[in-house]
Design a protein around this motif. Structure first.
Motif, short mmCIF file in Angstrom:
data_model
loop_
_atom_site.label_atom_id
_atom_site.label_comp_id
_atom_site.label_asym_id
_atom_site.label_seq_id
_atom_site.Cartn_x
_atom_site.Cartn_y
_atom_site.Cartn_z
N GLU A 312 -12.00 -1.03 3.65
CA GLU A 312 -13.10 -1.83 3.13
C GLU A 312 -13.51 -1.37 1.74
O GLU A 312 -13.83 -2.17 0.87
CB GLU A 312 -14.31 -1.75 4.07
CG GLU A 312 -14.16 -2.55 5.35
CD GLU A 312 -15.43 -2.53 6.18
OE1 GLU A 312 -16.52 -2.29 5.59
OE2 GLU A 312 -15.35 -2.74 7.40
N VAL A 313 -13.51 -0.06 1.54
CA VAL A 313 -13.93 0.52 0.26
C VAL A 313 -12.90 0.22 -0.83
O VAL A 313 -13.24 -0.28 -1.91
CB VAL A 313 -14.15 2.04 0.38
CG1 VAL A 313 -14.39 2.66 -0.99
CG2 VAL A 313 -15.31 2.33 1.31
N ILE A 314 -11.63 0.50 -0.56
CA ILE A 314 -10.61 0.37 -1.61
C ILE A 314 -10.19 -1.09 -1.83
O ILE A 314 -9.46 -1.38 -2.77
CB ILE A 314 -9.39 1.24 -1.30
CG1 ILE A 314 -8.70 0.82 0.00
CG2 ILE A 314 -9.78 2.71 -1.24
CD1 ILE A 314 -7.45 1.64 0.34
N ALA A 315 -10.72 -1.98 -0.98
CA ALA A 315 -10.43 -3.41 -1.17
C ALA A 315 -11.01 -3.94 -2.47
O ALA A 315 -10.59 -4.99 -2.96
CB ALA A 315 -10.97 -4.21 0.00
N ILE A 316 -11.96 -3.22 -3.07
CA ILE A 316 -12.55 -3.64 -4.34
C ILE A 316 -11.47 -3.75 -5.41
O ILE A 316 -11.58 -4.53 -6.35
CB ILE A 316 -13.65 -2.65 -4.78
CG1 ILE A 316 -14.40 -3.16 -6.02
CG2 ILE A 316 -13.07 -1.27 -5.06
CD1 ILE A 316 -15.26 -4.36 -5.79
N TYR A 317 -10.38 -2.98 -5.27
CA TYR A 317 -9.24 -3.02 -6.20
C TYR A 317 -8.05 -3.74 -5.60
O TYR A 317 -6.94 -3.64 -6.12
CB TYR A 317 -8.83 -1.60 -6.58
CG TYR A 317 -9.54 -1.06 -7.79
CD1 TYR A 317 -10.60 -1.74 -8.40
CD2 TYR A 317 -9.16 0.16 -8.35
CE1 TYR A 317 -11.25 -1.23 -9.50
CE2 TYR A 317 -9.79 0.67 -9.47
CZ TYR A 317 -10.84 -0.03 -10.04
OH TYR A 317 -11.48 0.48 -11.14
N SER A 318 -8.27 -4.43 -4.48
CA SER A 318 -7.18 -5.08 -3.75
C SER A 318 -6.15 -4.06 -3.25
O SER A 318 -4.99 -4.40 -3.05
CB SER A 318 -6.49 -6.15 -4.62
OG SER A 318 -7.39 -7.15 -5.01
N HIS A 319 -6.59 -2.81 -3.06
CA HIS A 319 -5.73 -1.79 -2.48
C HIS A 319 -5.84 -1.86 -0.96
O HIS A 319 -6.91 -2.14 -0.43
CB HIS A 319 -6.13 -0.40 -2.94
CG HIS A 319 -5.98 -0.17 -4.40
ND1 HIS A 319 -6.36 1.01 -5.02
CD2 HIS A 319 -5.49 -0.96 -5.39
CE1 HIS A 319 -6.11 0.92 -6.32
NE2 HIS A 319 -5.60 -0.27 -6.57
N ASN A 320 -4.73 -1.58 -0.30
CA ASN A 320 -4.75 -1.55 1.16
C ASN A 320 -4.42 -0.17 1.72
O ASN A 320 -4.63 0.11 2.89
CB ASN A 320 -3.76 -2.57 1.72
CG ASN A 320 -4.01 -2.87 3.18
OD1 ASN A 320 -5.03 -3.42 3.55
ND2 ASN A 320 -3.06 -2.49 4.04
#
Length: 346
Positions: A312-320
């Motif tokens: 949820e946190v790293i989704a800000i950069y579209s990271h999974n």
């Protein structure tokens, strides 16, 4: 008195009392190593306040993970750089310890930073070199496949010129340099892969021209401001990452007050070759970045990326998630940077 001072100093060192931000404080008797402050900088690929808010939980996650790996961190400080270059310069100078930066920024500053990890992200339902395919198969959806690269797109907006370019592409006609040069463009900073470097390579490959030769181009400070300009008609075309329209779909009708959806109002007019994903890089001059801590930091980020809360946190950069990286992974990026520098020197 001198002997007493020496004993006190020796005792302080043995106890690990070494002042200063970012300094490792070694605990007695083999306990966890103490770190006063871990500084992490993000590039401004989204609105800075949005990044700061979304990544706030990362502080506690990293603190918890690192504690289990032998490091007690007193403070995790997260900032957003004023530009991609500012984060690279901070890593090189050692004023920040960790940077979440694109491959393009990494290779520009690799004299001063090491790459630890590369991000994985959700693949997309479209992965074609032909812009018409992106328009015919819109909207773009996420796929279950995890990928280590992505595309940059040149996206035309609802202005008269934007529609003219889109109509030509959708009719299967090749754009000319005159078509490209007659539009108002938005680009990002010169180290942004999706916002500058690869679009410039696309122009060089297709028109033997450089992005700096565009007659009408403005630099946007974020993709959010670029999409706002596109919606208002201030620009006709922007350069961005392939899933950006998914990220700004809601903003298009709410914040930018557009009547139609972003998929109806925009169209792809150009597609770049694949770009290797973002990095987690660390400063070579930071006093805390020895091999042991780099290994612990890598494991901590990988572990975080494997949890639902972390995703949820790293989704800000579209990271999974994240996987180990090495410098040679970005050799193609170095070639791209070299070409850009040569073109800019002309």
């Amino acid at each position: 008195m001198k002997k007493m001072a020496s004993r006190l100093l020796a005792g302080a060192v043995c106890a690990g009392i070494l002042a200063g931000s970012g300094t490792v404080l070694y605990a007695e008797e083999g306990g966890n190593k103490q770190i006063e402050k871990l500084s992490i900088a993000f590039v401004p690929s989204r609105e800075p306040e949005e990044i700061i808010t979304a990544t706030e939980p990362l502080k506690e996650m990293l603190t918890t993970e690192l504690a289990g790996l032998g490091y007690d961190v007193a403070e995790v400080d997260i900032t957003v750089g004023t530009s991609y270059e500012a984060v690279g310069e901070a890593l090189a100078a050692g004023t920040t310890d960790v940077g979440l930066i694109p491959g393009g920024t990494y290779v520009l500053y690799d004299d001063g930073c090491d790459v630890l990890l590369t991000a994985t992200r959700d693949g997309l339902s479209i992965d074609s070199d032909d812009p018409k395919d992106w328009n015919d198969q819109a909207p773009t959806e996420a796929s279950d496949e995890q990928v280590t690269s992505y595309r940059a797109l040149m996206i035309a907006g609802p202005s008269e010129k934007g529609k003219e370019l889109a109509d030509k592409v959708n009719a299967g006609e090749a754009l000319t340099w005159e078509d490209i040069d007659s539009a108002n463009w938005s680009v990002m900073g010169s180290s942004s892969p999706a916002g500058y470097i690869y679009p410039s390579l696309w122009m060089q490959q297709n028109f033997d021209k450089n992005i700096t030769e565009l007659s009408h181009a403005v630099q946007s400070d974020s993709y959010g401001s670029a999409f706002a300009r596109l919606a208002s008609g201030q620009i006709d075309v922007l350069c961005t990452y392939a899933d950006a329209r998914r990220d700004y779909e809601e903003n298009w009708t709410s914040e930018y007050a557009m009547t139609n959806s972003i998929w109806e109002d925009t169209a792809v007019i150009g597609v770049t070759p694949a770009i290797y994903n973002d990095t987690i890089s660390v400063s070579k001059t930071s006093p805390i970045m020895d091999d042991d801590f780099k290994a612990a930091l890598s494991e901590a980020f990988i572990n975080i990326g494997n949890t639902d809360e972390g995703k949820e946190v790293i989704a800000i950069y579209s990271h999974n998630g994240y996987q180990p990286a090495q410098s040679s992974d970005y050799d193609s990026e170095r070639e791209a940077q070299k070409m850009i520098q040569e073109l800019n020197a002309q």
